[in-house]
Design a protein around this motif. Structure first.
Motif, short mmCIF file in Angstrom:
data_model
loop_
_atom_site.label_atom_id
_atom_site.label_comp_id
_atom_site.label_asym_id
_atom_site.label_seq_id
_atom_site.Cartn_x
_atom_site.Cartn_y
_atom_site.Cartn_z
N ASP A 77 -8.88 -8.80 -10.49
CA ASP A 77 -9.96 -8.32 -9.63
C ASP A 77 -9.97 -6.80 -9.56
N SER A 128 -10.67 2.97 6.58
CA SER A 128 -9.56 2.03 6.35
C SER A 128 -9.09 1.42 7.65
N THR A 133 -10.94 -0.76 4.25
CA THR A 133 -11.35 -0.34 2.90
C THR A 133 -10.16 0.22 2.14
N GLU A 136 -12.40 0.30 -2.40
CA GLU A 136 -13.73 0.91 -2.35
C GLU A 136 -13.70 2.41 -2.59
N PHE A 178 -7.62 -7.13 8.02
CA PHE A 178 -6.69 -7.67 7.04
C PHE A 178 -5.23 -7.49 7.44
N ILE A 269 -18.53 -6.69 3.24
CA ILE A 269 -17.13 -6.82 3.66
C ILE A 269 -17.04 -7.28 5.11
N TRP A 274 -16.78 -10.19 1.64
CA TRP A 274 -16.78 -9.73 0.25
C TRP A 274 -15.50 -8.98 -0.07
N TYR A 275 -15.18 -8.96 -1.36
CA TYR A 275 -14.15 -8.03 -1.83
C TYR A 275 -14.52 -7.58 -3.22
N LEU A 276 -13.54 -7.43 -4.12
CA LEU A 276 -13.78 -6.66 -5.34
C LEU A 276 -14.76 -7.31 -6.31
N SER A 371 0.58 -6.97 -0.65
CA SER A 371 -0.60 -7.42 0.09
C SER A 371 -0.33 -7.31 1.58
#
Length: 474
Positions: A77, A128, A133, A136, A178, A269, A274-276, A371
């Motif tokens: 990704d 962030s 983010t 991005e 996140f 997002i 959404w993500y990459l 992560s």
């Protein structure tokens, strides 16, 4: 002495770390915690269930070799997003938009590089911290590198602005869905609780990041030979232009499309998860729009897109190999053993030192679990009850997790986003490490002070789950 030593290529360093991880699977005791599925479908460990494996499962050299392509697949990704961004920015540059934008920014900030650095660090940290983010920021790398070169700064300054904002934003985040929200849910404290404390420390930490980047930038302005990247080729041809095209109406329409793409990405997002992959689709749409508005022709756009992708092939390889380190530790069943072994000494420390110990442990573990949400699911179920036993509130445990995860994101080579950013900027990892380590130390010292003050003033006592405390005593 220095003449005989040459710093290895970043790819060699990463492969060396993979080899160390591979050897660790033969030495570190293999074991695991039982896991349970949380309400959102993610697995998290159950404290008190760590057991050693009945027999050791040795990884073979073949497992090591196949881990490399598997790691590339696991990081696809980020890799494909980097390719797409590089290709689309190459199209935008063919229209003259990027050069015109740089010229316009030079008119505004050419004599105020300190203001530019502060604005970038602050805005990226704010984004962030608010919505998490990270990847991005990749589209901004080449633009900021070219802008810094035109301002007689260097690529390191550009990367420093981006990554300092990104890491500090994650580290002192008030809202990041996140990290903060997940960690608070696992720790059993109300989401968004303790908000005032985290908001209060945001600007001081941003100022630490700004001061570090600007101090370096001033040295480069005063003496270009002080640049850590002085002997490296700059992306985007690496030459400072004598003049830049005027920002005309067509360029403005293309930039308006870029802003619309970013707004769409933020909306996706925040509301759609959404993500990459989805962000890649947004930037492909902007690339098509740029081709049409810029009137450069489909064949020219296609060739420029491929050129942009080719320039980032080495970056893609670094991103993939970096993922392989954690992959090998997972395959070798030693990841949980590392977490368990690091958590044991905390019970012998006082509350203030234990909070700092949590920070150090989270920082080290981020190397193996890059992560943020993944680290929360592995470590917070352990750190929260350990904190109950030694007088560290769960809110403080969450804060230690935030600091450890966020700040170390700026330097760990297993962070795919970081490797993508420095790769696009043409900055080797060993030089970035040299630049970033002092900043990390400053932030860690400030974080340690904040954690000890948080323990002293009872941060989080108002939301400490009493039932959880009693169950741990049984």
């Amino acid at each position: 002495m220095t003449q005989g030593f040459k710093v290895p290529h970043t790819l060699v360093l990463l492969l060396g770390m993979m080899l160390v991880a591979f050897l660790a699977t033969w030495i570190v005791p293999q074991g695991f915690f039982d896991t349970a599925v949380a309400d959102n479908g993610r697995e998290m460990v159950i404290p008190g269930t760590y057991t050693l494996s009945d027999s050791r499962n040795y990884l073979t050299p073949w497992d090591f070799l196949t881990a490399i392509p598997r790691a590339l697949a696991a990081a696809q990704d980020v890799i494909f997003f980097v390719f797409i961004v590089g290709g689309v920015l190459s199209i935008a540059r063919a229209t003259g938009t990027i050069d015109a934008l740089i010229g316009r920014l030079l008119e505004r900030f050419g004599h105020k590089p300190n203001l530019l650095i502060f604005m970038v660090v602050f805005c990226f940290a704010l984004a962030s911290g608010a919505i998490g983010t990270a990847g991005e920021y990749i589209p901004f790398v080449l633009i900021l590198v070219a802008l810094c070169k035109a301002m007689r700064l260097d690529a390191m300054t550009a990367v420093g602005m981006i990554v300092a904002g990104y890491g500090i934003g994650y580290g002192v985040s008030a809202f990041n869905p996140f990290t903060v929200l997940i960690a608070q849910q696992i720790a059993g404290v109300p989401v968004y609780s303790g908000l005032e404390w985290r908001l209060a420390i945001f600007v001081p930490f941003v100022l630490i990041g700004f001061h570090h980047v600007w101090s370096y930038g001033k040295k480069v302005l005063a003496d270009p030979d002080a640049s850590l990247t002085r002997d490296l080729t700059c992306p985007l041809s690496g030459t400072v232009q004598g003049g830049y095209p005027k920002l005309n109406g067509r360029h403005q329409l293309i930039l308006l499309g870029f802003v619309a793409s970013l707004v769409t990405a933020v909306w996706g997002i925040a509301t759609k998860g959404w993500y990459l992959y989805e962000l890649g689709g947004v930037f492909i749409a902007w690339g098509i729009y740029t081709t049409l508005v810029g009137q450069i022709g489909a064949d020219v756009a296609a060739n420029r897109f491929i050129d942009g992708v080719k320039d980032l092939a080495s970056t893609a390889m670094l991103i993939g190999v970096a993922r392989g380190i954690a992959l090998i530790l997972e395959d070798g069943q030693v990841l949980h053993s590392l977490v368990y072994g690091m958590s044991l000494p905390l019970s012998y420390l006082g509350a203030e030192l234990a909070a700092v110990g949590m920070l150090i442990i989270q920082t080290i573990l981020n190397l193996f679990i890059p992560s943020g949400s993944g680290q929360a699911y592995v470590t917070m179920p352990l750190m929260a009850p350990v904190g109950d036993l030694i007088g560290v509130t769960r809110q403080v445990a969450v804060l230690a997790y935030q600091f450890g995860d966020g700040f170390s994101n700026m330097i760990i080579p297993t962070n795919a986003v970081l490797m993508g950013i420095i790769g696009m900027a043409g900055v080797p990892y060993h030089l970035w490490f040299r630049f970033c380590l002092p900043l990390l130390m400053k932030l860690m010292l400030a974080a340690a002070v904040v954690l000890m003050l948080a323990v002293t003033f009872g941060y989080g006592e108002d939301v400490q789950p009493q039932i959880a405390q009693q169950s741990q005593q049984g």
